[in-house]
Design an enzyme around this catalytic site. Structure first.
Site, PDB file in Angstrom:
ATOM      1  N   ASN A   1       1.392  -7.261  -8.655  1.00  0.00           N
ATOM      2  CA  ASN A   1       2.172  -8.598  -8.159  1.00  0.00           C
ATOM      3  C   ASN A   1       1.175  -9.336  -7.494  1.00  0.00           C
ATOM      4  O   ASN A   1       0.487  -9.071  -6.661  1.00  0.00           O
ATOM      5  CB  ASN A   1       3.354  -8.153  -7.430  1.00  0.00           C
ATOM      6  CG  ASN A   1       4.260  -7.212  -8.327  1.00  0.00           C
ATOM      7  OD1 ASN A   1       4.677  -7.608  -9.396  1.00  0.00           O
ATOM      8  ND2 ASN A   1       4.880  -6.238  -7.860  1.00  0.00           N
TER       9      ASN A   1
ATOM     10  N   HIS B   1      11.678  -4.888   2.055  1.00  0.00           N
ATOM     11  CA  HIS B   1      12.219  -4.583   0.999  1.00  0.00           C
ATOM     12  C   HIS B   1      11.823  -2.911   0.582  1.00  0.00           C
ATOM     13  O   HIS B   1      10.799  -2.437   0.790  1.00  0.00           O
ATOM     14  CB  HIS B   1      11.709  -5.364  -0.172  1.00  0.00           C
ATOM     15  CG  HIS B   1      11.886  -6.552   0.108  1.00  0.00           C
ATOM     16  ND1 HIS B   1      11.148  -7.819  -0.450  1.00  0.00           N
ATOM     17  CD2 HIS B   1      12.936  -7.519   0.836  1.00  0.00           C
ATOM     18  CE1 HIS B   1      11.387  -8.910   0.001  1.00  0.00           C
ATOM     19  NE2 HIS B   1      12.698  -8.910   0.557  1.00  0.00           N
TER      20      HIS B   1
ATOM     21  N   LYS C   1       3.239   1.222  -2.747  1.00  0.00           N
ATOM     22  CA  LYS C   1       2.424  -0.102  -3.060  1.00  0.00           C
ATOM     23  C   LYS C   1       1.134   0.018  -2.427  1.00  0.00           C
ATOM     24  O   LYS C   1       0.891   0.538  -1.237  1.00  0.00           O
ATOM     25  CB  LYS C   1       3.156  -1.118  -2.397  1.00  0.00           C
ATOM     26  CG  LYS C   1       4.691  -1.262  -3.045  1.00  0.00           C
ATOM     27  CD  LYS C   1       5.465  -2.259  -2.057  1.00  0.00           C
ATOM     28  CE  LYS C   1       6.839  -2.652  -2.753  1.00  0.00           C
ATOM     29  NZ  LYS C   1       7.505  -3.745  -2.014  1.00  0.00           N
TER      30      LYS C   1
ATOM     31  N   ASP D   1      16.628 -12.226   2.250  1.00  0.00           N
ATOM     32  CA  ASP D   1      16.029 -11.417   3.610  1.00  0.00           C
ATOM     33  C   ASP D   1      16.495 -11.721   4.695  1.00  0.00           C
ATOM     34  O   ASP D   1      16.595 -11.029   5.901  1.00  0.00           O
ATOM     35  CB  ASP D   1      14.459 -11.902   3.784  1.00  0.00           C
ATOM     36  CG  ASP D   1      13.582 -11.458   2.707  1.00  0.00           C
ATOM     37  OD1 ASP D   1      14.047 -10.405   1.567  1.00  0.00           O
ATOM     38  OD2 ASP D   1      12.518 -12.001   2.282  1.00  0.00           O
TER      39      ASP D   1
ATOM     40  N   TYR E   1      -0.325  -6.935  -4.832  1.00  0.00           N
ATOM     41  CA  TYR E   1       0.035  -5.494  -4.723  1.00  0.00           C
ATOM     42  C   TYR E   1       0.140  -4.902  -5.898  1.00  0.00           C
ATOM     43  O   TYR E   1       0.635  -5.437  -6.810  1.00  0.00           O
ATOM     44  CB  TYR E   1       1.192  -5.148  -3.580  1.00  0.00           C
ATOM     45  CG  TYR E   1       2.457  -5.957  -4.115  1.00  0.00           C
ATOM     46  CD1 TYR E   1       3.444  -5.167  -4.344  1.00  0.00           C
ATOM     47  CD2 TYR E   1       2.395  -7.317  -3.837  1.00  0.00           C
ATOM     48  CE1 TYR E   1       4.786  -5.900  -4.689  1.00  0.00           C
ATOM     49  CE2 TYR E   1       3.781  -8.062  -3.988  1.00  0.00           C
ATOM     50  CZ  TYR E   1       4.774  -7.254  -4.403  1.00  0.00           C
ATOM     51  OH  TYR E   1       6.145  -7.840  -4.610  1.00  0.00           O
TER      52      TYR E   1
END
Length: 192
Positions: free
Chosen positions: A58, A71, A80, A179, A140
């Site tokens: 990503n 998240h 990740k 968020d 990531y």
């Protein structure tokens, strides 16, 4: 504080959450510029002791003071490996694993295009970052695919967790609606 693990091409330093690792690939530079292997599966495995298959990459672009996070996914949990290729961010992970000695703790590391640091965040942690530079590009790798149906957002400013974001006095980050509506520590689902 845990000690760094030597490796010819990668420096691995555990954080206060021992399985959250700061990864520093060797950078080779001269008058022309620099070169680094941003990821090598064999070197990563040798240096960390982890044999991980990444399935998705990503890439995000964000403006200064943008905060993305915190998240995590309840299903298809994601490990990740994160890094910054332009600008700088303050990257944060929160341990949501009840069986972990660091349950409820958080760690934060500045990642930038200049320091070349990466952060390995295993499954079972919430993740987010605050953009420190005028803009930042954040990349990531994940160990499982994005699963929006099970995504959860822990409140970035939950007082129980107490993340110390590097914001100026009284400053507020730029958040999207998801968020801004993050769940409190008490309401956020945890892992066993």
């Amino acid at each position: 504080m845990p000690h760094s693990k030597p490796h010819p091409k990668i420096l691995v330093t555990p954080t206060a959450i021992p399985d959250v690792l700061v990864i520093e690939p060797k950078v080779f530079g001269d008058e022309r510029g620099w070169f680094t292997e941003s990821f090598n599966a064999q070197d990563f495995s040798d240096a960390t002791g982890l044999n991980i298959a990444f399935v998705q990459d990503n890439h995000s672009f964000s403006r200064q003071s943008t905060l993305r996070g915190m998240h995590y996914q309840l299903e298809k949990t994601q490990g990740k490996l994160v890094r910054v290729v332009s600008g700088a961010v303050y990257d944060v992970a929160v341990d949501l694993r009840k069986s972990s000695p660091s349950f409820g703790k958080w760690v934060g590391v500045e990642l930038s295009a200049d320091n070349h640091k990466q952060l390995w965040i295993p499954e079972g942690l919430a993740h987010g970052f605050l953009v420190l530079s005028p803009t930042a590009e954040f990349l990531y790798k994940t160990t499982d695919y994005y699963h929006p149906q099970s995504e959860v957002c822990l409140a970035w400013d939950d007082p129980v967790v107490g993340i110390q974001w590097p914001l100026g006095s009284g400053a507020q980050p730029t958040l999207n609606a998801k968020d801004a509506a993050g769940l409190s520590w008490e309401k956020a689902p945890k892992f066993e």
